[in-house]
Write an enzyme that holds these catalytic residues in place. Structure first.
Site, PDB file in Angstrom:
ATOM      1  N   ASP A   9     -17.050   6.593  24.180  1.00  0.00           N
ATOM      2  CA  ASP A   9     -18.269   6.282  23.330  1.00  0.00           C
ATOM      3  C   ASP A   9     -19.103   5.374  24.025  1.00  0.00           C
ATOM      4  O   ASP A   9     -20.347   5.651  24.262  1.00  0.00           O
ATOM      5  CB  ASP A   9     -18.022   5.892  21.783  1.00  0.00           C
ATOM      6  CG  ASP A   9     -16.985   6.869  21.236  1.00  0.00           C
ATOM      7  OD1 ASP A   9     -17.472   7.420  20.154  1.00  0.00           O
ATOM      8  OD2 ASP A   9     -15.812   6.994  21.368  1.00  0.00           O
TER       9      ASP A   9
ATOM     10  N   THR B 230     -15.406  11.562  17.325  1.00  0.00           N
ATOM     11  CA  THR B 230     -14.577  10.725  18.225  1.00  0.00           C
ATOM     12  C   THR B 230     -12.821  10.810  17.330  1.00  0.00           C
ATOM     13  O   THR B 230     -11.944  10.680  18.229  1.00  0.00           O
ATOM     14  CB  THR B 230     -15.012   9.284  17.703  1.00  0.00           C
ATOM     15  OG1 THR B 230     -16.042   9.243  18.359  1.00  0.00           O
ATOM     16  CG2 THR B 230     -13.990   8.233  18.481  1.00  0.00           C
TER      17      THR B 230
END
Ligand SMILES: Nc1ncnc2c1ncn2[C@@H]1O[C@H](COP(=O)(O)O)[C@@H](O)[C@H]1OP(=O)(O)O
Ligand SMILES: [Mg+2]
Ligand SMILES: [Mg+2]
Ligand SMILES: [Mg+2]
Length: 311
Positions: free
Chosen positions: A50, A123
């Site tokens: 990320d 995620t």
């Protein structure tokens, strides 16, 4: 030559190329095996993928378009260290560069644009190995409205001439349409797609009232919208806060360019200006066409709408 191409089209073409590079970062972090997981909040994680993918996207776009407002999901450091030079992508997708820009967007300037970046959507699924659900999202908004977007899937596999290719990039531009995949009509029966990692009683209530023939529970706003575009599901329902503007800007733009619609659970559009609140407090309701969106909206009971609006 490219300077004669309107800014919105150039920016979309650059975003396609940058999303591809970010997708490679997402794969590289996973294959090295050191995810560097940080817990940001309840059911809310961040990994090295990320962080790095966002740095790549923002650095590459800011270098070429310095006056853009770019808002990314992950916090930025005070003095961001320089990124590796090969993250500063300058390529632009040729197919996108050839698109016709909608007339009202031809004069748009950098200062008029807000770009919403979700460097890694899904995620939870990334950390749990549901890699197909993972997407990289770059949404382009003008006057608060999502007008163009990119949904990149780093783990989509295709065989080209006997060789495996990883990743694909779907794009959409208002009035010009969508590309990077083959759209398919909705399924014959009502198939709903929804969260697999952020459910709660309100989310389940909104699913019950739909009378669906099947409910698919998958990760990420980007992946769920892809399921709509590819005819795997008809409607995306998420009656809960949790998604933010970077989750929905690109998916909403791509879906709208394909004739679909994404709103909150009350049927209202979200706004994507630079100063809006980031959370999508009143959930997500999306469908591949306006009739299905109307149908789904008509099934949501008033008390459920009020429960979300008063949260
Ligand atoms: N409660 C939550 N906390 C943090 N992020 C959320 C939450 N609910 C949804 N999201 C974000 O919206 C996306 C779609 O939600 P879901 O997969 O549950 O349908 C998630 O992948 C996540 O984006 P991200 O993975 O980029 O943080
Ligand atoms: Mg997140
Ligand atoms: Mg997300
Ligand atoms: Mg994310």
């Amino acid at each position: 030559m490219s300077s004669t191409v309107p800014l919105v089209v150039r920016l979309l073409a650059s975003s396609v190329s940058v999303a591809n590079r970010a997708g490679k970062i997402v794969r590289d972090v996973m294959s090295k095996g050191e995810l560097g997981i940080v817990e940001k909040g309840k059911d809310d994680y961040q990994t090295e993928a990320d962080r790095s993918a966002q740095k790549c996207i923002i650095a590459a776009l800011a270098a070429q378009y310095p006056k853009l407002s770019i808002i990314g999901e992950e916090d930025r450091e005070e003095n961001e260290p320089e990124v590796p030079s090969d993250w500063l992508v300058v390529d632009a997708d040729k197919e996108v560069l050839a698109l016709t820009c909608p007339a009202d967007l031809q004069g748009v300037k950098e200062e008029d644009i807000v770009v919403w970046v979700d460097p890694l959507d899904g995620t939870s699924e990334y950390t749990q190995g549901f890699l197909e659900h993972v997407t990289v999202l770059i949404g382009i908004s003008v006057n608060e409205e999502p007008v163009a977007g990119v949904i990149h899937q780093p783990y989509y596999k295709t065989m080209i001439g006997g060789e495996k290719k990883m990743g694909r990039t779907i794009w959409g531009l208002r009035e010009a349409g969508v590309g990077g995949f083959t759209p398919a009509p909705p399924p014959d029966s009502l198939i709903i797609t929804t969260t697999r990692s952020h459910s709660n009683p309100l989310v389940e209530k909104a699913l019950q009232v739909m009378n669906a023939s099947q409910i698919l529970r998958v990760g990420g706003a980007g992946y769920k919208v892809l399921q709509l575009l590819e005819g795997k599901a008809s409607v995306y329902v998420f009656a809960s806060p949790g998604c933010k503007k970077w989750d929905t800007c690109a998916p909403e733009a791509v879906l709208a360019a394909a004739g679909g619609k994404l709103t909150d659970i009350l049927g209202n559009n979200y706004k994507y200006g630079a100063s809006v609140g980031k959370p999508n407090k009143t959930g997500v309701l999306a469908a591949v066409n306006h009739d299905l969106h109307n149908y789904a909206l008509s099934r949501i009971p008033q008390e459920l709408k009020e429960a979300l609006a008063n949260k």
